[in-house]
Design an enzyme around this catalytic site. Structure first.
Site, PDB file in Angstrom:
ATOM      1  N   ALA A 163       0.840  -1.198   0.000  1.00 48.99           N
ATOM      2  CA  ALA A 163       0.000   0.000   0.000  1.00 48.99           C
ATOM      3  C   ALA A 163       0.872   1.244   0.000  1.00 48.99           C
ATOM      4  CB  ALA A 163      -0.922   0.009   1.227  1.00 48.99           C
TER       5      ALA A 163
ATOM      6  N   LYS B 205      -4.530   4.635   3.697  1.00 46.95           N
ATOM      7  CA  LYS B 205      -3.727   3.576   3.077  1.00 46.95           C
ATOM      8  C   LYS B 205      -4.452   3.141   1.811  1.00 46.95           C
ATOM      9  CE  LYS B 205      -1.294   1.030   5.551  1.00 46.95           C
ATOM     10  NZ  LYS B 205      -0.698   0.101   6.528  1.00 46.95           N
TER      11      LYS B 205
ATOM     12  N   ASP C  21       1.626 -10.265  10.238  1.00 44.33           N
ATOM     13  CA  ASP C  21       2.789  -9.487   9.773  1.00 44.33           C
ATOM     14  C   ASP C  21       3.326  -8.610  10.902  1.00 44.33           C
ATOM     15  OD1 ASP C  21       4.726  -8.714   7.981  1.00 44.33           O
ATOM     16  OD2 ASP C  21       3.515  -7.141   7.065  1.00 44.33           O
TER      17      ASP C  21
END
Length: 543
Positions: free
Chosen positions: A69, A86, A180
């Site tokens: 992004a 984003k 993540d």
């Protein structure tokens, strides 16, 4: 004009720079040309979205680009508040399946309200752009802190680790797995509050990673749990591994494993032994090293099974660190200053020829060279007030005089008197206790046998909470979570919940009563996660 601290990455020289300066400065120590953090390249200023509007958000400036992004600073016109936007890259925005999952999981993440999680304001699309509007954090990431200041002190790292674990506990309870976790996704506000970013922006398993920059792939793989590198589904314990890998890096200044390629890095996470944290960061308390070591277990079953369990362990580590810190502070505290007493009289001769004269200390209050400091303990109990005054002057003599000195001597004499009274009281109590023991022995001897044993205490009443079967509750809760996430087509989360039901609670009454439904849901989830065969259109045959 604000001034900001910094450190040269080449020579380590501390420097300051101003907000209004250009994109680069020169280190005054080694003359290296350095790019300022937060400054964008000239090409980025020409970004076509800057100055445009997406829905009710006005794009003001570019904050950064990544493989997944591009992030902009924006303002929400309806509420007049700053925020971060984003925006998905065009390659992902054209994938209808990825966009649907992106929006679905982002909305699920928006339902999680926690002070350590970035708040999501809106999810939508405008003019073909898919975007998420979220809370704007004025601060920096832990990756920035590590680059600037080096490894974190253990107490500061523990405080941040507790906040990150609390955020993951709230997210996992809502069925959200981050997938993540890394230092660049752990943001620190100007007031020192940690915020976990990028919830809901999960990567699709099997997606083409060619659109992701090589640097970003390697940066994520530095903290990737073994099961994800092997293509297995991620669950809450996968987030805990990545959290442990991140804080191993933050405490030691180096990641658990390093390699020249992503494949080699993934292999090391799956098979290689990590160097103990106590070796690479000797100042880290052993209890905190043990927590990080357990987080980095290869087998998910050997890690902490939930973020709540990790939080309990971190609270125990914090208590041990406080106790050890208090003990260290007590042992290293400076001795109390000497009490002020009247100036010592000149040396007076003793009537006993074998007793040397008592000389006063030097006028400066320091001991003569080669003389050891007297122990900082109370003088022995004197036989009389006169002797107490003599002992006090002997141990605490100095150059001070005056009213304060007379009060100090009076307090000392009073303390001696209180101590004598206390010792007399203890003697009386000891004598009474001894007499009572003797009387008891005589009574037992004349009673002709052993004393009758006391009746056993009544059994404590079992509360409803103790009668409550925790295993039954956990089984039902996990099954309901699996049904809910499966209904939202969040198959990986649903599989994680139902796997725990089948493996950990297969002997419960709830499982046996609902076994058919559980197995049917399991089949449905496995079918959804099974790769779909690709069908190709046969070429027309030539006649």
């Amino acid at each position: 004009m604000a001034r900001h601290p910094g450190k040269c990455p080449r020579c380590g020289h501390r420097l300051e720079f101003e907000t209004a300066v250009g994109e680069q400065i020169a280190c005054p120590e080694c003359q290296s040309v350095l790019a300022l953090p937060g400054k964008v390249k000239p090409s980025d200023r020409l970004d076509p979205l800057v100055g445009q509007t997406l829905g009710q958000f006005e794009i003001e400036a570019l904050l950064g680009r990544g493989g997944m992004a591009t992030v902009y600073r924006a303002r929400q016109t309806s509420l007049k508040r700053p925020c971060a936007i984003k925006v998905l890259p065009e390659a992902f925005a054209r994938d209808a399946g990825f966009v649907a999952r992106f929006q679905r999981e982002a909305r699920a993440a928006a339902a999680v309200t926690h002070p350590n999680i970035i708040t999501i304001y809106d999810v939508g699309q405008h003019r073909g752009f898919q975007f998420i509007a979220m809370e704007l954090v004025e601060g920096e990431s832990l990756a920035d802190v590590l680059r600037r200041d080096g490894p974190l002190p253990p107490d500061r790292a523990l405080a941040y680790l507790k906040q990150a674990a609390a955020a993951l506990a709230a997210a996992h309870a809502a069925g959200i797995v981050h997938r993540d976790i890394k230092p660049s996704n752990l943001l620190i506000t100007r007031t020192g509050v940690l915020k976990v970013a990028d919830f809901g922006l999960a990567k699709r398993i099997g997606a083409d990673t060619g659109a992701t920059r090589t640097g970003q792939i390697l940066g994520t793989a530095l903290y990737m749990p073994p099961e994800m590198g092997q293509g297995k589904p991620a669950d809450a314990r996968s987030d805990l591994y990545a959290l442990g890998a991140s804080f191993y890096h933050l405490l030691s200044g180096r990641p658990p494993f390093e390699a020249a390629s992503v494949a080699e890095l993934v292999l090391k996470h799956a098979e290689a032994d990590v160097v103990p944290l106590s070796t690479v960061a000797p100042g880290t308390p052993p209890s905190l090293c043990q927590v990080i070591r357990r987080l980095l277990r290869k087998n998910p079953d050997e890690r902490y099974q939930s973020a709540e369990e990790l939080l309990d362990a971190l609270r125990r580590v914090e208590e041990r660190m406080k106790l050890s810190g208090a003990a260290a502070a007590g042992s290293s505290s400076p001795p109390a200053p000497p009490l002020a007493v009247p100036a010592a009289a000149p040396a007076e001769a003793s009537s006993d020829p074998d007793v040397p004269a008592i000389a006063p200390p030097p006028a400066t209050g320091a001991l003569p060279a080669g003389t050891a400091e007297p122990p900082a303990i109370a003088p022995a109990l004197a036989a009389s007030p006169r002797q107490a005054a003599h002992d006090y002057a002997l141990h605490h003599s100095g150059p001070h005089a005056g009213e304060h000195a007379r009060h100090s001597l009076a307090e000392h004499l009073a303390a001696q008197h209180r101590l004598r009274r206390r010792l007399v009281l203890y003697g009386i109590l000891g004598a009474v206790g001894g007499v009572a023991i003797i009387i008891g022995i005589i009574v037992v001897a004349f009673s002709g046998g052993k004393p009758k044993p006391l009746p056993p205490p009544p059994e404590p009443a079992v509360s409803q909470a103790e009668e409550f079967n925790v295993a039954e509750y956990n089984a039902e809760r996990l099954y309901n979570d699996a049904k809910r996430t499966a209904a939202d087509e969040m198959w990986l989360s649903a599989e994680s919940y139902l796997r725990r039901v089948r493996s950990e609670y297969a002997r419960t009454k709830f499982y046996k009563a609902n076994e058919a439904a559980i197995e049917a849901l399991w089949s449905k989830i496995r079918a959804a996660l099974r790769p779909k065969p690709t069908t190709s259109t046969p070429a027309p045959s030539e006649e």
